[in-house]
Design a protein around this motif. Sequence first.
Motif, PDB file in Angstrom:
ATOM      1  N   CYS B  42       0.627  -1.229  -0.066  1.00 29.11           N
ATOM      2  CA  CYS B  42      -0.017  -0.112  -0.148  1.00 29.11           C
ATOM      3  C   CYS B  42       0.839   1.159   0.003  1.00 29.11           C
ATOM      4  N   ALA B  43       0.485   2.165  -0.837  1.00 28.42           N
ATOM      5  CA  ALA B  43       1.239   3.462  -1.137  1.00 28.42           C
ATOM      6  C   ALA B  43       0.555   4.570  -0.203  1.00 28.42           C
ATOM      7  N   ASP B  44       1.580   5.440   0.340  1.00 33.03           N
ATOM      8  CA  ASP B  44       1.037   6.659   1.176  1.00 33.03           C
ATOM      9  C   ASP B  44      -0.075   7.655   0.331  1.00 33.03           C
ATOM     10  N   ALA B  45      -1.082   8.074   1.081  1.00 38.12           N
ATOM     11  CA  ALA B  45      -1.985   8.969   0.574  1.00 38.12           C
ATOM     12  C   ALA B  45      -2.426   8.677  -0.955  1.00 38.12           C
ATOM     13  N   CYS B  46      -2.785   7.512  -1.058  1.00 37.37           N
ATOM     14  CA  CYS B  46      -3.409   7.222  -2.405  1.00 37.37           C
ATOM     15  C   CYS B  46      -5.061   7.248  -2.377  1.00 37.37           C
ATOM     16  N   THR B  55     -19.726   0.854  -1.042  1.00 36.68           N
ATOM     17  CA  THR B  55     -20.422   0.479   0.028  1.00 36.68           C
ATOM     18  C   THR B  55     -19.594   0.974   1.496  1.00 36.68           C
ATOM     19  N   GLN B  56     -18.540   1.973   1.373  1.00 36.63           N
ATOM     20  CA  GLN B  56     -17.663   2.270   2.204  1.00 36.63           C
ATOM     21  C   GLN B  56     -17.166   1.042   3.285  1.00 36.63           C
ATOM     22  N   ALA B  57     -16.679  -0.054   2.561  1.00 35.13           N
ATOM     23  CA  ALA B  57     -16.113  -1.027   3.287  1.00 35.13           C
ATOM     24  C   ALA B  57     -14.746  -0.850   3.673  1.00 35.13           C
ATOM     25  N   ILE B  58     -14.058   0.084   2.935  1.00 40.64           N
ATOM     26  CA  ILE B  58     -12.551   0.107   3.261  1.00 40.64           C
ATOM     27  C   ILE B  58     -12.283   1.435   3.912  1.00 40.64           C
ATOM     28  N   ARG B  59     -11.423   1.145   5.081  1.00 45.22           N
ATOM     29  CA  ARG B  59     -11.048   2.607   5.996  1.00 45.22           C
ATOM     30  C   ARG B  59      -9.585   2.605   5.860  1.00 45.22           C
ATOM     31  N   LEU B  60      -9.218   4.056   5.806  1.00 48.57           N
ATOM     32  CA  LEU B  60      -7.686   4.333   5.592  1.00 48.57           C
ATOM     33  C   LEU B  60      -7.474   4.717   7.145  1.00 48.57           C
ATOM     34  N   ASP B  61      -5.943   4.547   7.242  1.00 42.91           N
ATOM     35  CA  ASP B  61      -5.486   5.200   8.426  1.00 42.91           C
ATOM     36  C   ASP B  61      -4.770   6.915   8.273  1.00 42.91           C
ATOM     37  N   THR B  62      -4.342   7.410   9.079  1.00 42.07           N
ATOM     38  CA  THR B  62      -4.014   8.882   8.751  1.00 42.07           C
ATOM     39  C   THR B  62      -3.100   8.833   7.700  1.00 42.07           C
ATOM     40  N   ARG B  63      -2.170   7.978   7.506  1.00 43.29           N
ATOM     41  CA  ARG B  63      -1.271   8.180   6.520  1.00 43.29           C
ATOM     42  C   ARG B  63      -1.964   7.887   5.162  1.00 43.29           C
ATOM     43  N   GLY B  64      -3.458   7.407   5.141  1.00 45.53           N
ATOM     44  CA  GLY B  64      -4.014   7.043   3.706  1.00 45.53           C
ATOM     45  C   GLY B  64      -3.648   5.652   3.603  1.00 45.53           C
ATOM     46  N   HIS B  65      -3.183   4.951   4.482  1.00 45.81           N
ATOM     47  CA  HIS B  65      -2.832   3.585   4.092  1.00 45.81           C
ATOM     48  C   HIS B  65      -4.142   2.607   4.219  1.00 45.81           C
ATOM     49  N   THR B  83      -8.894  -0.432  -9.446  1.00 45.89           N
ATOM     50  CA  THR B  83      -8.480   1.242  -9.316  1.00 45.89           C
ATOM     51  C   THR B  83      -7.045   1.042  -8.491  1.00 45.89           C
ATOM     52  N   CYS B  84      -6.659   0.158  -7.612  1.00 45.96           N
ATOM     53  CA  CYS B  84      -5.508   0.160  -7.051  1.00 45.96           C
ATOM     54  C   CYS B  84      -4.384  -0.094  -7.784  1.00 45.96           C
ATOM     55  N   PRO B  85      -3.350   1.045  -7.863  1.00 41.08           N
ATOM     56  CA  PRO B  85      -2.356   1.238  -8.824  1.00 41.08           C
ATOM     57  C   PRO B  85      -1.145   0.316  -7.998  1.00 41.08           C
ATOM     58  N   ALA B  86      -1.079  -0.117  -6.798  1.00 36.90           N
ATOM     59  CA  ALA B  86       0.003  -0.577  -6.007  1.00 36.90           C
ATOM     60  C   ALA B  86      -0.147  -2.301  -6.244  1.00 36.90           C
ATOM     61  N   GLY B  87      -1.461  -2.805  -6.365  1.00 35.16           N
ATOM     62  CA  GLY B  87      -1.617  -4.370  -6.368  1.00 35.16           C
ATOM     63  C   GLY B  87      -1.954  -4.680  -4.882  1.00 35.16           C
ATOM     64  N   THR B  88      -2.358  -3.695  -3.895  1.00 36.06           N
ATOM     65  CA  THR B  88      -2.583  -4.052  -2.535  1.00 36.06           C
ATOM     66  C   THR B  88      -3.949  -4.978  -2.495  1.00 36.06           C
ATOM     67  N   LEU B  89      -4.846  -4.374  -3.383  1.00 36.31           N
ATOM     68  CA  LEU B  89      -5.991  -4.917  -3.501  1.00 36.31           C
ATOM     69  C   LEU B  89      -6.015  -5.920  -4.798  1.00 36.31           C
TER      70      LEU B  89
END
Lengths: 480, 269
Positions: B42-46, B55-65, B83-89
Amino acid sequence: MSASVRAANLDAQALPTRLEQLLGAGGRMQMAYAWHPQPGRTEVRYLAAPGPRQPFELWSCRADGGELPSLALRAPLLGWYEREMQDLYGLAFRGHPEPYPLVVERSAEGTLRAPLVLPEVSDPQVQLLGFGPVRADVLESAQFLFFYLGEAIVHYLPRLFLKHRGMEAKFEGASPMHGCVLAERVSGVGSVAHALAYCQAVEDAAGCTVPPRAKRLRVLLAELERLYNHLHYFGQLADSTTLKVGQAEGRLLEERIKQLAGRLTGQRFMRNLLCPGGLRRDVAVPVDLADTLQRLRREVESYLAQLERTTSYLDRLLATGVLRKDVAFDQGATGPVERASGLDRDLRRDHPYAAYDELHVPVALAEEGDAYARARVRAAELRAGFDLLELLLPRLEHGPVYAPCAPEPLGFGLGWAESPRGSLYYAVHLDAQGMLARVKIKSPSFSNWRAFPFTVHQTNMMDYAINEASFGLTIAGCDR
Amino acid sequence: MPLWTLRGLAQGIATADWPHGAADAHGQQGTLGMPRIAAERCADACHRCADVCPTQAIRLDTRGHLESLDYGRCVACQLCVETCPAGTLQPGGEWAFGVREREDLEWTLAPGPLPAEERLAAHIEQSFRGSLHVRHVDAGSCNGCESELQALNNPFYNLHRLGIFFTASPRAADLLLVTGTVTAAMREPLLAAWEAMPAPKRVLACGTCAVSGGACGGTYASGRGLDGVLPVDVWLPGCPPNPAAIIEALLLLLERKPQRVKGGRLHDG
């Protein structure tokens, strides 16, 4: 907005005259809905089809005073649209023959419920049988009320909208892409048709052109959806006529198409693929798809031929649930139901979309309007579906499947599709930020549920389940 | 009539050799399930995944992770994966996501310790040793779940062979299988069906709508699923869950299959 729709602004008092002109020329109303162009302002839009292959007409009429003349006495199919606007937009329709709530009403305790207005019955011999909303077997929720005398049904009243989810409101404020995910979830077994009509509405608002490969793939998905729906239909019909093996065979063929759809698109209902502008990703069409479809076709042909040879099945369909042609027209029946009553309409041919203009779409018709006619029309559509796919597969040339599609802020678009159950319309209004401001869904089951009771009054209990199966209705699409 | 019987016999056995035989004969090849997570990428602030999730299933932390993903809200629409550019999802083929505790559908970056094994096999067998009778209630679905539930009785899945039956009367039912968001108008009939069932009785929330409201919840009429409405024994997200996923969830309820998902992560074997 595209050239296939002519827009006009009308005064409230001009509406009845315009309707007379339309009806006089053989035209028919398609739907009506209200929206708020600005806070505090209300406008009603009427969609009319003047005649075969003529552009649709879209009449806009201001309703700031909260009242309009009802058109339901001359165009009875508008009765439900007017009642829906009355429930959801607080509008009044002067002279409405049935001015009761339809979709939602508030109980004394303040909770929302599905309205129920029972007719007055003077004969003490007439009994009332209420059935549902939780019915036997795995079925959608709706309540059916039979006023009956012995075996005879005197009057029939379906209480729908128990499943009303407020789906149109759910679109408001969402992005055009998010709207497609919602459209796919209005009526599960019509996921492709809903996504297609919705996407075409957004594309109409954006004025974008979808690449040819995407258009053809959309037809592939839409026709696969028709195949599995019609096979499900024959399974249901065989079940209602107690042909257990016939039911199992229909269901198995449906399952095979769903599994094929899953392998092809990643989802058995072919969701999560369409988007405004084309498709989200390309579909790898396997080289043996034509052979697979050919094999399925042979099995389907053999199945249909066996059904058509089964006299006990034919006996139960013939003369059951007759929908007269004039009633079908007036009450707004659509799809295979109206075609089985002799009304020659099919959006794929009359107002071609996606790649249907490249293909010859045969329109199956019957005149009798009974359950057998409805089954024959669907059987012909199954065969035609395989024909269409045969024509389509060699045309799937490589190329892009997506073109950028950004609808203008405050734009408007209209999209349609001939779903397996009939005509489906989406009207999409965008707000100043390019988000969805109002989305109206006209589903085919909303139309056919309005017409269905006319085939039940004055019939008998024994035929009811067969008649209902022969209509092939969904409740999710109607209730939204 | 006899012709139909012969015809049926001539076609041979159509039923899948699953779940008892071949592990991959479930008929769901090629279907996409819930997204897989590779959090370390996961990349910062993405923010893209959270922005696109309907459905607002995803929550990010303060860094945007990526901080948490609630599979109980996921409709497997694949938008975050695309949409994920980093391959996190990543696209996942996992669709059997039935769990006993709602929390087990929540993936978090820093999970707490797994709870101890919850129930013993003996527990369920006391009350449901024989067959299981299911009363389905559509509490406001799109009809996708019903289509897949109806498929359970087609010859491919042939649910009867597992000793599981749909029943007409709630009085004869052991399990209430609920689909849909629980609309305002269906709440009362749903509760009436539950009240009419004799104890012991169980509840299966079938489909993301019944689990959390999914894509269609939260309007003036639609409700937000079964949470707070009925005591749920098994939560099965999916939009809709395919017939094999529903069978897995039913067998999980009967403790004839182990729970595979814990803390939003697969724990096989």
